[in-house]
Design an enzyme around this catalytic site. Structure first.
Site, PDB file in Angstrom:
ATOM      1  N   PRO A 181      35.861  43.845  27.404  1.00 38.53           N
ATOM      2  CA  PRO A 181      35.834  44.035  28.859  1.00 38.53           C
ATOM      3  C   PRO A 181      34.885  43.033  29.504  1.00 38.53           C
ATOM      4  O   PRO A 181      34.051  42.432  28.830  1.00 38.53           O
ATOM      5  CB  PRO A 181      35.288  45.467  29.005  1.00 38.53           C
ATOM      6  CG  PRO A 181      34.476  45.708  27.774  1.00 38.53           C
ATOM      7  CD  PRO A 181      35.075  44.868  26.677  1.00 38.53           C
ATOM      8  N   GLU A 256      47.298  36.213  32.620  1.00 37.21           N
ATOM      9  CA  GLU A 256      47.395  36.610  34.035  1.00 37.21           C
ATOM     10  C   GLU A 256      46.235  35.946  34.742  1.00 37.21           C
ATOM     11  O   GLU A 256      45.088  36.381  34.595  1.00 37.21           O
ATOM     12  CB  GLU A 256      47.269  38.133  34.184  1.00 37.21           C
ATOM     13  CG  GLU A 256      48.396  38.914  33.551  1.00 37.21           C
ATOM     14  CD  GLU A 256      49.706  38.782  34.286  1.00 37.21           C
ATOM     15  OE1 GLU A 256      49.753  38.149  35.367  1.00 37.21           O
ATOM     16  OE2 GLU A 256      50.709  39.288  33.757  1.00 37.21           O
ATOM     17  N   ARG A 284      42.310  45.726  50.064  1.00 37.40           N
ATOM     18  CA  ARG A 284      42.197  46.593  48.895  1.00 37.40           C
ATOM     19  C   ARG A 284      41.188  45.955  47.947  1.00 37.40           C
ATOM     20  O   ARG A 284      41.240  44.748  47.702  1.00 37.40           O
ATOM     21  CB  ARG A 284      43.561  46.738  48.212  1.00 37.40           C
ATOM     22  CG  ARG A 284      43.596  47.779  47.127  1.00 37.40           C
ATOM     23  CD  ARG A 284      45.024  48.067  46.715  1.00 37.40           C
ATOM     24  NE  ARG A 284      45.629  46.921  46.059  1.00 37.40           N
ATOM     25  CZ  ARG A 284      45.896  46.828  44.752  1.00 37.40           C
ATOM     26  NH1 ARG A 284      45.641  47.834  43.950  1.00 37.40           N
ATOM     27  NH2 ARG A 284      46.437  45.752  44.239  1.00 37.40           N
ATOM     28  N   CYS A 290      43.732  39.550  42.238  1.00 37.53           N
ATOM     29  CA  CYS A 290      44.484  38.299  42.092  1.00 37.53           C
ATOM     30  C   CYS A 290      45.736  38.352  42.962  1.00 37.53           C
ATOM     31  O   CYS A 290      46.333  37.324  43.250  1.00 37.53           O
ATOM     32  CB  CYS A 290      44.806  38.012  40.633  1.00 37.53           C
ATOM     33  SG  CYS A 290      45.601  39.371  39.826  1.00 37.53           S
TER      34      CYS A 290
HETATM   35  P1  ADP Z   1      35.847  36.023  37.025  1.00 35.23           P
HETATM   36  O1  ADP Z   1      35.503  34.733  37.681  1.00 35.23           O
HETATM   37  O2  ADP Z   1      36.741  36.884  37.791  1.00 35.23           O
HETATM   38  O3  ADP Z   1      34.687  36.738  36.436  1.00 35.23           O
HETATM   39  P2  ADP Z   1      36.496  35.018  34.445  1.00 35.23           P
HETATM   40  O4  ADP Z   1      37.747  34.336  34.059  1.00 35.23           O
HETATM   41  O5  ADP Z   1      35.233  34.254  34.399  1.00 35.23           O
HETATM   42  O6  ADP Z   1      36.803  35.606  35.869  1.00 35.23           O
HETATM   43  O7  ADP Z   1      36.281  36.340  33.598  1.00 35.23           O
HETATM   44  C1  ADP Z   1      37.320  37.152  33.141  1.00 35.23           C
HETATM   45  C2  ADP Z   1      37.051  37.566  31.726  1.00 35.23           C
HETATM   46  O8  ADP Z   1      36.963  36.400  30.916  1.00 35.23           O
HETATM   47  C3  ADP Z   1      35.755  38.315  31.513  1.00 35.23           C
HETATM   48  O9  ADP Z   1      35.974  39.330  30.563  1.00 35.23           O
HETATM   49  C4  ADP Z   1      34.822  37.247  30.978  1.00 35.23           C
HETATM   50  O10 ADP Z   1      33.806  37.770  30.138  1.00 35.23           O
HETATM   51  C5  ADP Z   1      35.788  36.443  30.129  1.00 35.23           C
HETATM   52  N1  ADP Z   1      35.350  35.084  29.833  1.00 35.23           N
HETATM   53  C6  ADP Z   1      34.631  34.237  30.600  1.00 35.23           C
HETATM   54  N2  ADP Z   1      34.438  33.069  29.975  1.00 35.23           N
HETATM   55  C7  ADP Z   1      35.052  33.169  28.772  1.00 35.23           C
HETATM   56  C8  ADP Z   1      35.222  32.300  27.648  1.00 35.23           C
HETATM   57  N3  ADP Z   1      34.723  31.057  27.637  1.00 35.23           N
HETATM   58  N4  ADP Z   1      35.916  32.753  26.595  1.00 35.23           N
HETATM   59  C9  ADP Z   1      36.454  33.981  26.608  1.00 35.23           C
HETATM   60  N5  ADP Z   1      36.328  34.847  27.607  1.00 35.23           N
HETATM   61  C10 ADP Z   1      35.646  34.454  28.691  1.00 35.23           C
END
Ligand code: ADP
Length: 475
Positions: A181, A256, A284, A290
């Site tokens: 998460p 997504e 909302r 997204c």
């Molecule tokens: P937001 O900008 O909405 O936080 P992110 O794409 O940064 O969107 O985050 C969405 C999910 O991706 C989160 O669970 C975050 O921990 C994860 N995440 C961010 N960077 C990485 C990465 N380099 N590798 C894998 N998961 C990542």
């Protein structure tokens, strides 16, 4: 701002192959965005935990896949019932860790739970085919099999629904999973993990592994040959990184990603309905979706009235925090840049509560067509309005984006609405509707908004492989 506290049963440990344990990676703090104060300390999954979770899931997944489809379906159905029964607690957790209103949080619990009901119904309908080859020489038989172990990464904006939209079809298909998460909102996912155990899922296949070091965990998981799938919801930027990593093992990937939702108001639209839809589609979750509208493309004949009425309605909206301070600064930066490019601020100069991560509902009119705010996802309570002269003008602007996720059209002429729907380069259209998310419908995007679909009949396919047998049974 809120008097609620976390329900006592909400776990803060890792769920590792069905067991609650302390993490080998220490712990990290989750904050309440409405006060900016710490809400909980959650165990951090370390590399050793991740390896163990994969070991346990790899062993348990065949057992889950071997259970009768009806039995798997009943487990999913029980999770649906449990989520509804615990809806107040789950909504409270989301309100606290994400900052969303109780109304939005309750709406999300209902939506999130529905994925378990929908996919429990799909569990018993996994099909194959039997056909005669065009040559008549043989039969074509297909089987569907689970992809095995799925790595699920979810964002903070819908902490329950983004998780259940992946977990439910994975389990329905017979897969095991590791869920990572978002670091901002791990508590909801941990609570869902508890409900899965209570419902009688094969324990080894369920791991919920919070960490605030996502890349460290992801490197380990993506390199492991026993993992057969990645399903990600989040930013396009991180999606690209994960796709590059997937390439190394040709890993099956569903993505997504971001959107840049256009909302087209034709001159023949029912403006009352368009306003109602606009508020849902923009406000909302405080615009942190997204599917949120990024660009209102409004016909010249109704533009002034629409902008005035939208500003009035948004001005009365209950102010809720956005996810964190970084988000406040990012939104403020995008608005300031648009203003200096020549946009007019119709709403949004009022003060906001402190402490807390608040940004006021804002309406920008007459935004120049080259402004960055029209290209980048806003992810906040800011409505950007652009005057358009014709349907072609609206479609041209709408499609001049690297994204293609959600879109909205308001017109009283259904044929015109369908024509526009077909012309839009998007995965989803709300035609005279401001809400499109539905567990029974295929959710997903085109262009840089993603790959694959979640929900509907397509959602389970993302977790299944096809084996084809060319067979000759004539003597
Ligand atoms: P937001 O900008 O909405 O936080 P992110 O794409 O940064 O969107 O985050 C969405 C999910 O991706 C989160 O669970 C975050 O921990 C994860 N995440 C961010 N960077 C990485 C990465 N380099 N590798 C894998 N998961 C990542």
């Amino acid at each position: 701002m809120t008097m609620s506290s976390l329900p006592s049963w909400i776990p803060t440990q890792l769920l590792l192959g069905g067991e609650w344990v302390d993490g080998s990676g220490g712990s990290f703090v989750v904050n309440d965005p409405s006060t900016e104060a710490p809400l909980a300390t959650v165990q951090r999954a370390g590399v050793a935990d991740v390896r163990k979770a994969i070991d346990l899931a790899a062993e348990a997944q065949p057992k889950w896949a071997a259970r009768a489809p009806r039995e798997r379906a009943e487990v999913l159905r029980a999770v649906f019932e449990a989520m509804i029964e615990r809806r107040d607690d789950l909504a409270t957790v989301m309100m606290l860790e994400n900052g969303k209103s109780m109304t939005d949080a309750l709406g999300e619990v209902a939506y999130a739970a529905e994925f378990f009901r929908w996919f429990s119904e799909e569990t018993v309908r996994i099909g194959g085919e039997l056909r005669t080859a065009p040559s008549g020489a043989n039969r074509i038989v297909t089987f569907r099999k689970p992809v095995g172990l799925a790595y699920l990464i979810t964002p903070w904006n819908f902490p329950a629904a983004m998780a259940t939209r992946k977990i439910a079809p994975a389990l329905a298909a017979g897969c095991g999973f590791l869920l990572k998460p978002a670091e901002e909102t791990p508590l909801t996912a941990l609570a869902v993990g508890q409900l899965l155990l209570d419902a009688g899922v094969e324990p080894g296949i369920v791991s919920v592994l919070p960490t605030d070091r996502p890349a460290e965990m992801t490197d380990v998981v993506m390199a492991d040959a026993r993992v057969g799938k990645i399903s990600f919801t989040g930013s396009t930027q991180v999606g690209r990184i994960l796709l590059r990593q997937s390439a190394d093992r040709v890993l099956n990937a569903s993505m997504e990603l971001g959107g840049n939702g256009p909302f087209i108001v034709c001159e023949d639209a029912d403006l009352d309905a368009a306003l109602e839809g606009a508020l849902i589609a923009k406000m909302r979750n405080g615009g942190q979706a997204c599917t949120a509208v990024n660009r209102f493309l409004v016909h010249d004949a109704v533009y002034d009235e629409f902008v005035a009425r939208l500003s009035e309605a948004m001005g009365q909206w209950e102010i809720r925090p956005v996810i964190n301070r970084v988000a406040v600064d990012r939104i403020a930066g995008a608005v300031d840049e648009a203003l200096s490019a020549g946009a007019r601020r119709v709403l949004g100069e009022g003060s906001v509560p402190t402490p807390g991560c608040f940004y006021p509902a804002t309406v920008l009119a007459d935004v120049p067509s080259d402004a960055r705010i029209l290209r980048d996802e806003i992810f906040g309570p800011v409505a950007v309005c652009v005057r358009v002269k014709s349907d072609d003008d609206a479609i041209g602007i709408a499609n001049s984006s690297d994204y293609g996720l959600a879109s909205y059209i308001y017109t009283r002429d259904l044929a015109r609405g369908l024509r526009l729907s077909e012309a839009l380069e998007v995965g989803m259209v709300g035609l005279n509707r401001g809400l499109i998310s539905d567990p029974a419908a295929p959710f997903g995007g085109v262009k840089q908004s993603g790959l694959g679909r979640e929900g509907g009949f397509d959602g389970i396919d993302e977790f299944l492989e096809t084996t084809y047998v060319s067979v000759n049974w004539e003597g």
